[in-house]
Write a protein that holds these residues in place. Structure first.
Motif, mmCIF file in Angstrom:
data_model
loop_
_atom_site.group_PDB
_atom_site.id
_atom_site.type_symbol
_atom_site.label_atom_id
_atom_site.label_comp_id
_atom_site.label_asym_id
_atom_site.label_seq_id
_atom_site.Cartn_x
_atom_site.Cartn_y
_atom_site.Cartn_z
ATOM 1 N N LYS A 1 37.448 33.916 42.299
ATOM 2 C CA LYS A 1 36.226 34.157 41.214
ATOM 3 C C LYS A 1 35.539 35.586 41.488
ATOM 4 O O LYS A 1 35.396 36.477 40.449
ATOM 5 N N PRO A 2 35.358 36.019 42.774
ATOM 6 C CA PRO A 2 34.765 37.420 42.848
ATOM 7 C C PRO A 2 35.638 38.560 42.299
ATOM 8 O O PRO A 2 35.405 39.565 42.170
ATOM 9 N N THR A 3 37.005 38.210 42.420
ATOM 10 C CA THR A 3 38.221 39.310 41.921
ATOM 11 C C THR A 3 38.427 39.005 40.451
ATOM 12 O O THR A 3 39.306 39.816 40.106
ATOM 13 N N GLU A 4 37.671 38.306 39.734
ATOM 14 C CA GLU A 4 38.280 38.055 38.198
ATOM 15 C C GLU A 4 38.181 39.536 37.366
ATOM 16 O O GLU A 4 38.989 39.857 36.693
ATOM 17 N N ALA A 5 36.945 40.124 37.836
ATOM 18 C CA ALA A 5 36.949 41.456 36.861
ATOM 19 C C ALA A 5 38.142 42.482 37.562
ATOM 20 O O ALA A 5 38.796 43.085 36.675
ATOM 21 N N LEU A 6 38.439 42.414 38.749
ATOM 22 C CA LEU A 6 39.462 43.214 39.100
ATOM 23 C C LEU A 6 41.087 42.913 38.562
ATOM 24 O O LEU A 6 41.934 43.404 38.141
ATOM 25 N N GLN A 7 41.130 41.523 38.328
ATOM 26 C CA GLN A 7 42.280 40.877 37.765
ATOM 27 C C GLN A 7 42.541 41.314 36.494
ATOM 28 O O GLN A 7 43.463 41.625 35.970
ATOM 29 N N ARG A 8 41.198 41.281 35.684
ATOM 30 C CA ARG A 8 41.349 41.719 34.355
ATOM 31 C C ARG A 8 41.779 43.341 34.086
ATOM 32 O O ARG A 8 42.418 43.619 33.195
ATOM 33 N N LYS A 9 41.378 44.030 35.019
ATOM 34 C CA LYS A 9 41.418 45.423 35.099
ATOM 35 C C LYS A 9 42.908 45.590 35.305
ATOM 36 O O LYS A 9 43.808 46.449 34.690
ATOM 37 N N LYS B 1 49.819 37.928 34.045
ATOM 38 C CA LYS B 1 48.482 37.427 34.809
ATOM 39 C C LYS B 1 48.719 37.064 36.308
ATOM 40 O O LYS B 1 47.711 37.235 37.008
ATOM 41 N N GLU B 2 49.762 36.552 36.384
ATOM 42 C CA GLU B 2 49.984 35.913 37.751
ATOM 43 C C GLU B 2 50.213 37.309 38.736
ATOM 44 O O GLU B 2 49.730 37.118 39.900
ATOM 45 N N VAL B 3 50.973 38.352 38.218
ATOM 46 C CA VAL B 3 50.925 39.482 39.050
ATOM 47 C C VAL B 3 49.703 39.839 39.449
ATOM 48 O O VAL B 3 49.301 40.593 40.326
ATOM 49 N N ALA B 4 48.916 39.900 38.305
ATOM 50 C CA ALA B 4 47.607 40.637 38.472
ATOM 51 C C ALA B 4 46.556 39.898 39.400
ATOM 52 O O ALA B 4 45.921 40.344 40.472
ATOM 53 N N PHE B 5 46.787 38.627 39.522
ATOM 54 C CA PHE B 5 46.256 37.541 40.541
ATOM 55 C C PHE B 5 46.679 38.030 42.015
ATOM 56 O O PHE B 5 45.919 38.179 42.779
ATOM 57 N N ASP B 6 47.956 38.183 42.039
ATOM 58 C CA ASP B 6 48.518 38.588 43.313
ATOM 59 C C ASP B 6 48.108 39.675 43.814
ATOM 60 O O ASP B 6 47.720 39.803 44.916
ATOM 61 N N GLN B 7 48.063 40.841 43.254
ATOM 62 C CA GLN B 7 47.803 42.194 43.276
ATOM 63 C C GLN B 7 46.175 42.232 43.629
ATOM 64 O O GLN B 7 45.685 42.956 44.674
ATOM 65 N N PHE C 1 44.617 39.632 44.967
ATOM 66 C CA PHE C 1 44.332 39.291 46.197
ATOM 67 C C PHE C 1 44.529 40.266 47.403
ATOM 68 O O PHE C 1 43.981 40.616 48.267
ATOM 69 N N LEU C 2 45.934 41.027 47.373
ATOM 70 C CA LEU C 2 46.414 41.719 48.244
ATOM 71 C C LEU C 2 45.655 42.949 48.611
ATOM 72 O O LEU C 2 45.133 43.114 49.415
ATOM 73 N N LEU C 3 44.996 43.731 47.232
ATOM 74 C CA LEU C 3 44.232 44.725 47.440
ATOM 75 C C LEU C 3 42.982 44.312 48.096
ATOM 76 O O LEU C 3 42.171 45.207 48.790
ATOM 77 N N THR C 4 42.259 43.273 47.858
ATOM 78 C CA THR C 4 40.852 42.957 48.289
ATOM 79 C C THR C 4 41.164 42.715 49.876
ATOM 80 O O THR C 4 40.175 43.016 50.698
ATOM 81 N N GLN C 5 42.312 41.762 50.115
ATOM 82 C CA GLN C 5 42.265 41.524 51.534
ATOM 83 C C GLN C 5 42.749 42.652 52.448
ATOM 84 O O GLN C 5 42.418 42.727 53.781
ATOM 85 N N LEU C 6 43.198 43.828 52.085
ATOM 86 C CA LEU C 6 43.582 44.850 52.524
ATOM 87 C C LEU C 6 42.625 45.832 52.548
ATOM 88 O O LEU C 6 42.490 46.706 53.196
ATOM 89 N N GLY C 7 41.255 45.493 52.007
ATOM 90 C CA GLY C 7 40.196 46.451 51.916
ATOM 91 C C GLY C 7 40.433 47.708 51.083
ATOM 92 O O GLY C 7 40.010 48.814 51.324
ATOM 93 N N VAL C 8 41.499 47.776 50.177
ATOM 94 C CA VAL C 8 41.550 48.782 49.156
ATOM 95 C C VAL C 8 40.435 49.141 48.271
ATOM 96 O O VAL C 8 40.297 48.289 47.473
ATOM 97 N N ALA C 9 39.811 50.490 48.475
ATOM 98 C CA ALA C 9 38.821 50.575 47.518
ATOM 99 C C ALA C 9 39.117 50.615 46.241
ATOM 100 O O ALA C 9 40.137 51.146 45.693
ATOM 101 N N GLN C 10 38.256 50.169 45.332
ATOM 102 C CA GLN C 10 38.449 50.243 43.696
ATOM 103 C C GLN C 10 37.721 51.433 43.218
ATOM 104 O O GLN C 10 37.216 51.417 42.077
#
Length: 717
Positions: free
Chosen positions: A90-98, A700-706, A708-717
């Motif tokens: 849920k905290p990544t929903e804004a990133l998923q939309r972006k 939308k599925e790809v955005a979800f995966d990305q 997750f990946l970016l968040t878990q790798l600590g990639v700054a947004q």
């Protein structure tokens, strides 16, 4: 907030996934409580002892009950997992939309494919903004002619949660379209025939169809159906205007190792039925102008002899591995095509794999692999002069596109690279010139010059050099600080490509390095490369991948703390195996529809694909095969240890890797793993092996995966 339908148990699990400390209530069937601090609480599947004994070895399969697809407890558990995943993400929903908006912004939503000519008409597909599926069209004669919509998949998808088109064959006279669709994701296709003159669909409705072809009389249809284990095995002849119940069974493939397919020669003169196992072939041919003729066997099946057939004039052209594992080309008289009459045209080469051939009136095109890269070679059938088509980039993908014309000097090819968008060319096989017809537009100011491709070699534990292809944003500092996503597959002899995907730009622009390892089990470096990663050589696939990861770290492309890996299906098996072998090496693992319950699945001959894949993985009924598979089976080898962060994705209607494989794997991991790293399990309840079918849903599925990946790798947004 958007709501969706959930069972009571899943709604209760959603409550448990709130920020208030809670446990799943006892009334939620199949889901046990898991003590946890504040935050989302992962569901814990109940354990039901289920011993499995083979060759005197007993394994406990405590989650066997998750195979019960119709059991409400199973659905409750899967929905609880989905609810937990949604809560964690849920905290990544804004990133998923972006990310979704970025990816959508690169796509020309209203677009047109390059038309190809067949029988006096130009065929193409187009998309319209806001619509999930393409529209199949044609124009007669020229592009200035009125458009005829043959099939609007958006109309077919109305009221459906999933739609997939498989076969689409137009009769020689252009009047009839045979097409097959699946509306569940289980890859069970229904064949129908549409009269393109009237727009009406006929009474024909053949179920479980896997391939189809027209005879030359425009009224006879040949099609293949599958058995209960989804093995294509029966060839039927249907005459238009007669009920399907009167269809004639032409041939039945009774050996369960073999699958059956039907096609038509490029000349249009012959119908071809091929029976193939993983190691052996047998081909039957008969005239397209005489659909009731008897079938002629070209060469009776012999173990480990693979071959395929096409036709030209008075000869068949045969691609065969007799005389060399990487195949050669021979010709045989149409009237007596047996092996005694084969004459070599193109010899076997140790360094070059012949993957396929296409015949034209005056030319032969060979699809080859050498040193991990694809090549197209052209031979003039009159002069026997040959040449290869050259390509400028170090890493690329090329393959023949829609080539429906027989008498032509133009070869339609598709080309792309990690930085070059998909491009369609017409290549003149005489002058050797090429004309770019279309390059897929990438909107939003995409600039290929911003990125770098590279090819490096990793050294496997036995000294073998494994190619790894990379793409990244220029200016990369090879100091180990970059996040890197390493992908792999390594099975069935399928080569591993690193092509172009506009969705990847979102990762590249955030500094993520993308890499693909061409590990053994694929055929990137020839059939010996496949042999080196199958059966009792399968461990090479996993150790090659580990060596690729270690090599990238040693060369400064990334570090253990910034390394993610990804694979799907057999590539999901790869993910599970390397996680068990080297859980310390990877920060994040993404496994899509993963084939992780190898021993149990390969012991169940009733499941799709099992028997036919004994020649890829081995047969557990053979003790030596069982012992070897037991060493790497991901589900069997889950243990009490720390594991990387993990995202597992599957679909409820998957027919190739049943949903319960990843479900059981996740349940066992939850029970045994000793770390606190996230473990998420996302299941699409309305799709199959390939995930969502609509193009917007896929994004939308790809955005979800990305996200997750970016968040878990600590990639700054």
């Amino acid at each position: 907030m958007r709501f969706f339908s959930l069972s009571l148990a899943a709604l209760l699990a959603l409550v448990a996934c709130s920020t208030t400390p809670a446990v799943a209530p006892a009334s939620a069937p199949g889901v046990a409580a898991a003590p946890a601090p504040s935050g989302p609480v992962p569901p814990v599947a109940r354990r039901v002892p289920h011993p499995v004994t083979l060759h005197g070895d007993t394994r406990q399969d405590d989650y066997f009950w998750l195979r019960e697809k119709e059991n409400p407890e199973v659905r409750a558990y899967l929905e609880a997992e989905a609810a937990y995943t949604a809560a964690v993400m849920k905290p990544t929903e804004a990133l998923q939309r972006k990310l979704y908006e970025e990816m959508l912004g690169r796509i020309q939503q209203t677009d047109l494919s390059v038309p190809y000519r067949k029988g006096g008409s130009l065929y193409y597909s187009r998309t319209e903004e806001g619509k999930q599926y393409p529209i199949l069209c044609r124009k007669k004669g020229t592009l200035e002619a009125p458009e005829e919509v043959m099939l609007d998949l958006n109309v077919l998808a109305e009221g459906q949660k999933f739609l997939s088109l498989s076969e689409r064959e137009v009769s020689d006279d252009g009047h009839l379209l045979a097409y097959s669709v699946d509306t569940t994701g289980f890859r069970q296709f229904t064949l129908q025939v549409k009269d393109l003159r009237t727009g009406k669909t006929g009474v024909e409705r053949m179920e479980k169809v896997t391939s189809v072809v027209w005879a030359a009389d425009n009224r006879t249809l040949f099609y293949v159906t599958e058995d209960a284990a989804k093995r294509p095995f029966k060839l039927w002849r249907h005459t238009l205007g007669t009920p399907s119940s009167e269809d004639v069974l032409v041939y039945e493939e009774k050996d369960e190792r073999f699958t059956l397919g039907v096609q038509r020669s490029r000349s249009g003169e012959y119908l071809i039925a091929s029976s193939d196992s993983s190691t052996t072939s047998e081909v039957r041919v008969w005239p397209a102008r005489n659909p009731t003729a008897a079938l002629t066997v070209v060469a009776p099946r012999e173990q480990d002899h693979e071959y395929s057939v096409d036709h030209h004039g008075e000869q068949f052209y045969i691609l065969t591995n007799s005389g060399g594992r990487n195949f050669r080309v021979v010709t045989a008289p149409v009237k007596s095509p047996g092996r005694a009459n084969w004459k070599e045209l193109i010899p076997h080469r140790e360094a070059v794999l012949l993957q396929g051939l296409s015949l034209f009136k005056n030319h032969l095109m060979l699809y080859e692999f050498e040193a991990g890269l694809p090549h197209l070679s052209i031979t003039d059938l009159k002069t026997r002069a040959s040449h290869r088509i050259s390509f400028p980039e170090l890493v690329y993908v090329v393959y023949p596109e829609m080539n429906e014309e027989w008498d032509t000097k133009l070869l339609r090819i598709a080309y792309q690279s990690p930085v070059t968008p998909p491009s369609i060319y017409d290549y003149d096989m005489v002058s050797r010139g090429r004309k770019l017809l279309k390059q897929t537009p990438v909107l939003g100011g995409y600039d290929a010059s911003r990125y770098q491709t590279e090819r490096v070699m990793a050294e496997a534990k036995d000294g073998v050099k494994v190619p790894v292809n990379l793409v990244y944003r220029k200016g990369l500092k090879k100091d180990g600080s970059a996040p890197l996503l390493l992908m792999g597959y390594g099975a069935y002899g399928f080569p591993a490509f690193l092509g172009f995907n506009s969705n990847d730009v979102s990762l590249l622009e955030r500094g993520v390095v993308l890499a693909t390892a061409q590990i053994r089990g694929g055929s990137d470096l020839g059939k010996a490369w496949h042999d080196g990663g199958r059966m009792r050589n399968k461990m090479n696939t996993f150790t090659d991948f580990i060596a690729s990861a270690e090599g990238l770290i040693a060369q400064g492309y990334t570090s253990k703390e910034r390394l993610a890996i990804e694979g799907g299906s057999a590539g999901g098996l790869l993910m599970g195996a390397v996680m068990n072998l080297r859980p310390d090496l990877f920060k994040v693992v993404m496994a899509h529809v993963p084939f992780v319950d190898v021993l149990n699945t390969m012991s169940d001959a009733s499941l799709p694909l099992t028997v036919g894949e004994f020649e890829e993985w081995g047969n557990p009924q053979v003790k030596e095969d069982y012992d070897y598979m037991r060493r790497y089976c991901p589900y069997t080898n889950v243990a009490a240890r720390d594991y990387p962060t993990l995202l597992v994705k599957t679909s409820f209607n998957d027919s190739q890797v049943m949903y319960w494989e990843p479900a059981k794997w996740v349940a066992k991991l939850r029970a045994l793993k000793t770390d606190k790293n996230p473990l998420l399990f996302q299941i699409n309840m309305n799709a199959g092996h390939g995930g969502a079918s609509g193009r917007y849903d896929r994004l939308k599925e790809v955005a979800f995966d990305q996200a997750f990946l970016l968040t878990q790798l600590g990639v700054a947004q």
